[in-house]
Motif scaffolding. Sequence first.
Motif, PDB file in Angstrom:
ATOM      1  N   PRO A  36       0.802  -1.225   0.000  1.00 11.11           N
ATOM      2  CA  PRO A  36       0.000   0.000   0.000  1.00 11.11           C
ATOM      3  C   PRO A  36       0.835   1.276   0.000  1.00 11.11           C
ATOM      4  CG  PRO A  36      -0.923  -1.582   1.531  1.00 11.11           C
ATOM      5  CD  PRO A  36       0.392  -2.149   1.070  1.00 11.11           C
ATOM      6  N   ALA A  37       1.996   1.252   0.655  1.00 10.12           N
ATOM      7  CA  ALA A  37       2.851   2.449   0.678  1.00 10.12           C
ATOM      8  C   ALA A  37       3.370   2.768  -0.729  1.00 10.12           C
ATOM      9  CB  ALA A  37       4.009   2.253   1.645  1.00 10.12           C
ATOM     10  N   MET A  39       1.933   1.811  -3.586  1.00  6.91           N
ATOM     11  CA  MET A  39       0.774   2.215  -4.385  1.00  6.91           C
ATOM     12  C   MET A  39       0.408   3.669  -4.120  1.00  6.91           C
ATOM     13  SD  MET A  39      -1.602  -1.143  -3.921  1.00  6.91           S
ATOM     14  CE  MET A  39      -0.984  -2.783  -4.265  1.00  6.91           C
ATOM     15  N   ASN A  40       0.400   4.055  -2.852  1.00  7.00           N
ATOM     16  CA  ASN A  40       0.090   5.444  -2.508  1.00  7.00           C
ATOM     17  C   ASN A  40       1.171   6.393  -2.988  1.00  7.00           C
ATOM     18  OD1 ASN A  40      -2.510   5.919  -1.088  1.00  7.00           O
ATOM     19  ND2 ASN A  40      -1.761   4.235   0.175  1.00  7.00           N
ATOM     20  N   MET A  41       2.434   5.965  -2.944  1.00  7.92           N
ATOM     21  CA  MET A  41       3.505   6.812  -3.461  1.00  7.92           C
ATOM     22  C   MET A  41       3.335   7.024  -4.961  1.00  7.92           C
ATOM     23  SD  MET A  41       7.668   6.493  -3.388  1.00  7.92           S
ATOM     24  CE  MET A  41       7.656   6.057  -1.673  1.00  7.92           C
ATOM     25  N   LEU A  43       0.519   6.975  -6.641  1.00  5.45           N
ATOM     26  CA  LEU A  43      -0.603   7.901  -6.813  1.00  5.45           C
ATOM     27  C   LEU A  43      -0.225   9.319  -6.403  1.00  5.45           C
ATOM     28  CD1 LEU A  43      -3.453   5.540  -5.592  1.00  5.45           C
ATOM     29  CD2 LEU A  43      -3.026   6.277  -7.951  1.00  5.45           C
ATOM     30  N   ASN A  44       0.583   9.446  -5.337  1.00  5.29           N
ATOM     31  CA  ASN A  44       1.084  10.774  -4.945  1.00  5.29           C
ATOM     32  C   ASN A  44       1.925  11.375  -6.057  1.00  5.29           C
ATOM     33  OD1 ASN A  44      -0.073  10.488  -2.406  1.00  5.29           O
ATOM     34  ND2 ASN A  44       1.844   9.972  -1.381  1.00  5.29           N
ATOM     35  N   GLN A  47      -0.368  12.629  -8.796  1.00  4.56           N
ATOM     36  CA  GLN A  47      -1.053  13.863  -8.389  1.00  4.56           C
ATOM     37  C   GLN A  47      -0.096  15.053  -8.369  1.00  4.56           C
ATOM     38  OE1 GLN A  47      -4.615  14.091  -7.388  1.00  4.56           O
ATOM     39  NE2 GLN A  47      -4.028  16.150  -7.976  1.00  4.56           N
ATOM     40  N   MET A  73      -3.271  -3.678  -6.850  1.00  2.00           N
ATOM     41  CA  MET A  73      -3.727  -2.289  -6.844  1.00  2.00           C
ATOM     42  C   MET A  73      -5.072  -2.136  -7.539  1.00  2.00           C
ATOM     43  SD  MET A  73      -1.453   0.845  -8.255  1.00  2.00           S
ATOM     44  CE  MET A  73      -1.839   2.534  -7.877  1.00  2.00           C
ATOM     45  N   SER A  79      -8.180  -3.942  -3.378  1.00  2.00           N
ATOM     46  CA  SER A  79      -7.197  -2.878  -3.540  1.00  2.00           C
ATOM     47  C   SER A  79      -7.238  -1.916  -2.353  1.00  2.00           C
ATOM     48  CB  SER A  79      -7.468  -2.080  -4.812  1.00  2.00           C
ATOM     49  OG  SER A  79      -6.663  -0.908  -4.837  1.00  2.00           O
ATOM     50  N   VAL A  81      -6.146   0.969  -2.418  1.00  2.00           N
ATOM     51  CA  VAL A  81      -6.240   2.332  -2.957  1.00  2.00           C
ATOM     52  C   VAL A  81      -7.409   2.479  -3.945  1.00  2.00           C
ATOM     53  CG1 VAL A  81      -3.803   2.909  -2.583  1.00  2.00           C
ATOM     54  CG2 VAL A  81      -4.491   1.776  -4.704  1.00  2.00           C
ATOM     55  N   ARG A  84      -9.250   5.808  -3.787  1.00  2.00           N
ATOM     56  CA  ARG A  84      -8.392   6.901  -4.244  1.00  2.00           C
ATOM     57  C   ARG A  84      -8.271   6.899  -5.771  1.00  2.00           C
ATOM     58  NH1 ARG A  84      -2.232   8.364  -2.554  1.00  2.00           N
ATOM     59  NH2 ARG A  84      -2.301  10.428  -3.500  1.00  2.00           N
TER      60      ARG A  84
END
Length: 144
Positions: A36-37, A39-41, A43-44, A47, A73, A79, A81, A84
């Motif tokens: 998840p970290a 995946m979020n990175m 997406l960050n 963005q 993901m 998922s 995320v 998000r």
Amino acid sequence: MTRFAAACAALALCAGSAWAEGKTHYLAIHVDQNDPAVMNMALNNAQNVHDYYAAQGDKVVIEMVAYGPGLAMYVEGESPVEDRISAMSLELSDISFAACGNTLAGLKKKRGTDVALISEARVVPSGVVRLMELQEQGYAYIRP
């Protein structure tokens, strides 16, 4: 006004309006970890790149490619995320999400059942091949 002066004025007007529209940038983001970290990175990153270029008056086309363990993901209901991605796909018109067909086939075989992906994900035959194609088309490549 002479023809030459009129042509120069028209050329300057066209060049000015093309410049005012900004440049289009292209970015491929690679996700191959079920983390998840990460995946979020990813997406960050998407963005932040979008926001940076929007502030410059430019546009950015982003394609996130997931394969191997990273396909998690895009697995519907699993998922971390999913919400998000759904929100970002509504907010950012030029972002897309590619899911590796090879990985998906392997996952279906392993589970012995169909695997549903989130609606934002589109299946490509191979995630690695898709990343190669994007780079051949001039996309910048990052892997968070």
